[in-house]
Design an enzyme around this catalytic site. Structure first.
Site, PDB file in Angstrom:
ATOM      1  N   GLY A 265       0.858  -1.149   0.292  1.00  0.00           N
ATOM      2  CA  GLY A 265      -0.450   0.012   0.173  1.00  0.00           C
ATOM      3  C   GLY A 265       0.874   1.511   0.980  1.00  0.00           C
ATOM      4  O   GLY A 265       2.100   1.377   0.340  1.00  0.00           O
ATOM      5  N   ASP A 266       0.223   2.336  -0.766  1.00  0.00           N
ATOM      6  CA  ASP A 266       0.865   3.222  -0.193  1.00  0.00           C
ATOM      7  C   ASP A 266       0.943   3.860   1.017  1.00  0.00           C
ATOM      8  O   ASP A 266      -0.254   4.150   2.385  1.00  0.00           O
ATOM      9  CB  ASP A 266       0.117   4.527  -1.675  1.00  0.00           C
ATOM     10  CG  ASP A 266       1.363   5.350  -1.862  1.00  0.00           C
ATOM     11  OD1 ASP A 266       2.026   6.013  -0.996  1.00  0.00           O
ATOM     12  OD2 ASP A 266       1.120   6.062  -2.824  1.00  0.00           O
ATOM     13  N   ALA A 267       1.348   5.030   1.877  1.00  0.00           N
ATOM     14  CA  ALA A 267       1.639   5.254   2.564  1.00  0.00           C
ATOM     15  C   ALA A 267       0.027   5.350   3.454  1.00  0.00           C
ATOM     16  O   ALA A 267      -0.209   6.583   3.200  1.00  0.00           O
ATOM     17  CB  ALA A 267       2.277   6.808   2.950  1.00  0.00           C
TER      18      ALA A 267
END
Length: 739
Positions: A265-267
């Site tokens: 996932g992205d941040a």
């Protein structure tokens, strides 16, 4: 085959890896498995240690080999299973040695530039304990208002595919187990570059055929290149956030393409699901994400420092969790972490080497684009002369660009580089205009000084802080009083050149006709100033081309070269004169050029098109030679390729590089097709008078398209083949595909 890598492993290596993975998996509790599916988001060292002792699978880099070893030691010696860590960092275009920003690298049209950057960056980062980078970004980007265009390779699908694969090869090397290799991560999956209004994190709504033909293709190429990981995007795709989009993460990426690596996932992307309105709380968001195909969450929500998790087996099937853990453990094994998770602290690379600087300078020189050069003003003779260097970039060291680390080696200034390159010049440096304000006193002083100099160089642009993530702009003109400065210098009558330093296409219409010569220099990294100085004098000959279209106005966006033709394409520009509208044409006969697709207050087309770029020398092409003008579809599908040859000659008096572009156009198809599609490109260096025969081939994968049912089609009919140095400077041939 190594997980997520095209590097072949011996059978006994694979057996050993699987034995290790299955032994660990069988002995892990539910909480211990979930802990492997998390990367802690930028924790301080002591906080990171707490998470590591709780069994977390990955952390962000703690800024030194010694600190990285400390965390690895905690993982190996202070946890029940001794599983080493993935240690991630955004190594985008350099670690200690900063290369040109990725958009500038794409302007080189030389994929080896990107591969070299990634190889050097990987070695520098790996020496400090990093083993995972969140790069390359291969989002096809057609809206320069979006600040993250700087991080990718422009508006073309093929360019993103080729450069993305090159970066992956560079990061991952011949084997992930090599000391100088790190895991690559193709991002952002998918269509992040299509965000509405060019606003970061915004909505994306695309048809199946556009998603397949434009935005998914670079990721398919990344999987083919062996990308170890893929990052889910922040955006929705047709209403469904990418982090919980099973169709994308599982059905296409893992099942259709056979991706065996990790989806990260992205941040805080999972936490964002609550703001999207598709998850009630973090447990719901995590459950949806893992079920959809996410393997690692970035943000620290899966387990806490006590090893507790908000998820139960009722929310995520055990089979899905085991699959994700297997993927993570396989990557760790492929990196050789189970054999040796530590780095030699005495060997950590803390500064650029002579070799890495030379590579960065070579990349910078290859990335510069000559936009304009009236009366061959450039290059400037290095003989003695009085030069006025003016503009906010004259004495600025802001050349590293977006997405660089605070510990990267700082760049010098253009003034310093010009004085070093041209010791016989008398160089006066003046600001002329700040970046963000207008200052009449500074402008007046620069105009007065111009009278005392032989030539003026205006160093203008947008600072790095205006590009990158969360840096969308609605107005793409030069900020502050820079346009007024260019106009004022033009008014002096002195010969002058403008150098643009920027991380996105800019709107230049207010001043471009006033400037005799313009160099697009981007943010070129550590050696950027030296590369520009060498280009000004002709020691380096610019050969780059634009990887993104430069619009005439911000209101013209999106504008890109491979657009579909409309039912009423325009051939002449409109005007605002009322007399140009004949109301009598309203009705069934309104097919005159008045009623075509254009703006009434802008000339047709962009300011500078994709692929535009000049040189200090000239080139000519011969007639293209197509091996066959007609081919049955069956033969094409069986692997037959259509070969094309063309001769290229340097007709000038300087050695230079020519970028050759090959486009196709499907004349008649079941879906409307782009007016041009780039299928191949190459960059060739030739001495004066030298001729070289270039060879290209077109196959099944080049001549088809995806439809709205997700099927790939190649249809019989006529195809225009265009080849040459730009969109408008091309030779033409016709290929017929028969049933």
């Amino acid at each position: 085959m190594a997980t997520g890598s095209k590097t072949a492993e011996r059978d006994d290596d694979v057996e050993s890896r699987e034995a290790v993975v299955e032994r660990l998996l069988a002995s892990m509790t539910w909480e211990q498995k979930l802990a492997q599916l998390q990367i802690g988001y930028r924790p301080r060292l002591e906080e990171a240690k707490e998470l590591v002792r709780a069994g977390i699978g990955g952390v962000f880099w703690p800024r030194s080999a010694a600190a990285a070893n400390e965390l690895q030691r905690a993982a190996v010696e202070e946890t029940p299973h001794g599983i080493p860590l993935l240690i991630g960092l955004d190594v985008i275009h350099g670690q200690r040695t900063t290369f040109p920003v990725p958009l500038a690298q794409a302007a080189s049209f030389e994929p080896g530039i990107a591969e070299t950057d990634a190889r050097i960056s990987a070695a520098e980062a790996a020496s400090g304990g990093v083993n995972w980078t969140f790069s390359p970004m291969i989002d096809v980007s057609r809206d320069p208002r979006w600040g993250r265009v700087v991080e990718g390779f422009g508006e073309d699908t093929r360019l993103n595919s080729v450069f993305g694969a090159a970066k992956i090869r560079g990061y991952q090397g011949d084997s992930l187990a090599d000391d100088n290799s790190i895991l690559a991560c193709a991002k952002h999956f998918v269509a992040y570059g299509q965000a509405e209004g060019g606003r970061d994190y915004n909505t994306v709504d695309v048809s199946v055929q556009r998603l397949r033909n434009i935005y998914l293709e670079p990721f398919r190429a990344a999987v083919d290149a062996g990308a170890a990981s893929v990052m889910a995007a922040f955006n929705t795709v047709s209403g469904r956030p990418a982090h919980v989009n099973e169709d994308l993460l599982t059905k296409i990426l893992k099942e259709e393409w056979g991706f065996e690596g990790v989806v990260v996932g992205d941040a805080d992307g999972v936490q964002n699901l609550m703001a999207h309105g598709v998850a009630t709380d973090i447990a719901d968001g995590l459950g949806q994400s893992f079920r959809a195909g996410l393997d690692v969450e970035m943000g620290g929500n899966v387990v806490d420092t006590d090893g507790n998790t908000p998820l139960s087996p009722a929310e995520v099937p055990l089979q899905r969790v085991d699959d994700a853990v297997r993927r993570v453990l396989r990557l760790k094994h492929s990196l050789g972490l189970f054999s040796n998770p530590y780095r030699d602290e005495a060997s950590e690379i803390l500064a650029p080497s002579g070799q890495s600087r030379a590579a960065a300078r070579h990349a910078a020189e290859k990335s510069i684009v000559l936009l304009k050069n009236e009366d061959a003003l450039l290059p400037l003779d290095p003989a003695p002369k009085r030069v006025l260097l003016v503009g906010p970039y004259a004495a600025s060291s802001d050349h590293l660009g977006a997405w660089v680390q605070s510990f990267a080696e700082p760049a010098g200034t253009l003034a310093e580089a010009i004085r070093a390159e041209c010791p016989d010049w008398s160089v006066t440096v003046m600001e002329g205009s700040p970046f963000f304000q207008s200052d009449p006193a500074l402008l007046d002083a620069a105009v007065a000084a111009a009278a005392e100099h032989d030539v003026v160089i205006v160093a203008a642009g947008e600072p790095s802080a205006l590009t990158g993530e969360a840096s969308s702009r609605s107005d793409l003109r030069l900020p502050g009083g820079q346009e007024a400065l260019i106009a004022a210098i033009a008014g002096t009558g002195k010969p002058f050149a403008v150098i643009l330093f920027n991380g996105r296409p800019l709107v230049t219409s207010a001043w471009i006709d006033l400037a005799p010569s313009v160099l697009e220099a981007w943010h070129l990294g550590l050696e950027g100033p030296a590369a520009v100085a060498r280009t000004l004098t002709g020691a380096a000959n610019p050969g780059g081309r634009l990887p993104m279209t430069f619009p005439r106005s911000s209101s013209q966006i999106p504008i890109y070269y491979d657009h579909e033709n409309t039912g009423r394409p325009a051939s002449i520009s409109a005007t605002l004169d009322e007399g140009d509208i004949d109301v009598g044409l309203m009705g069934p006969d309104n097919l005159g050029d008045v009623f075509t697709s254009k703006y009434k207050d802008l000339p047709l087309g962009p300011q500078f098109s994709f692929g535009h770029g000049l040189s200090y020398t000239t080139f000519s092409y011969g007639q293209p030679q197509l091996a066959t003008e007609e081919l049955p579809l069956e033969a094409l599908h069986s692997g037959t390729k259509v070969s094309l040859k063309i001769q290229l000659t340097n007709t000038g008096n300087r050695t230079g590089d020519e970028v050759t572009l090959l486009f196709i156009h499907d004349r008649t198809a079941s879906l409307a097709q782009p007016v041009r599609r780039l299928r191949a490109f190459t960059r060739t260096s030739l001495d004066p008078g030298q001729t070289k025969t270039l060879e290209f081939s077109l196959g099944w994968e080049d001549l088809g398209f995806w439809d709205n049912e997700g099927s790939y089609l190649v249809e019989a009919g006529e195809f225009d083949i265009y080849i040459g140095g730009g969109l408008d400077d091309t030779a033409h041939h016709v290929l017929r595909l028969t049933q």
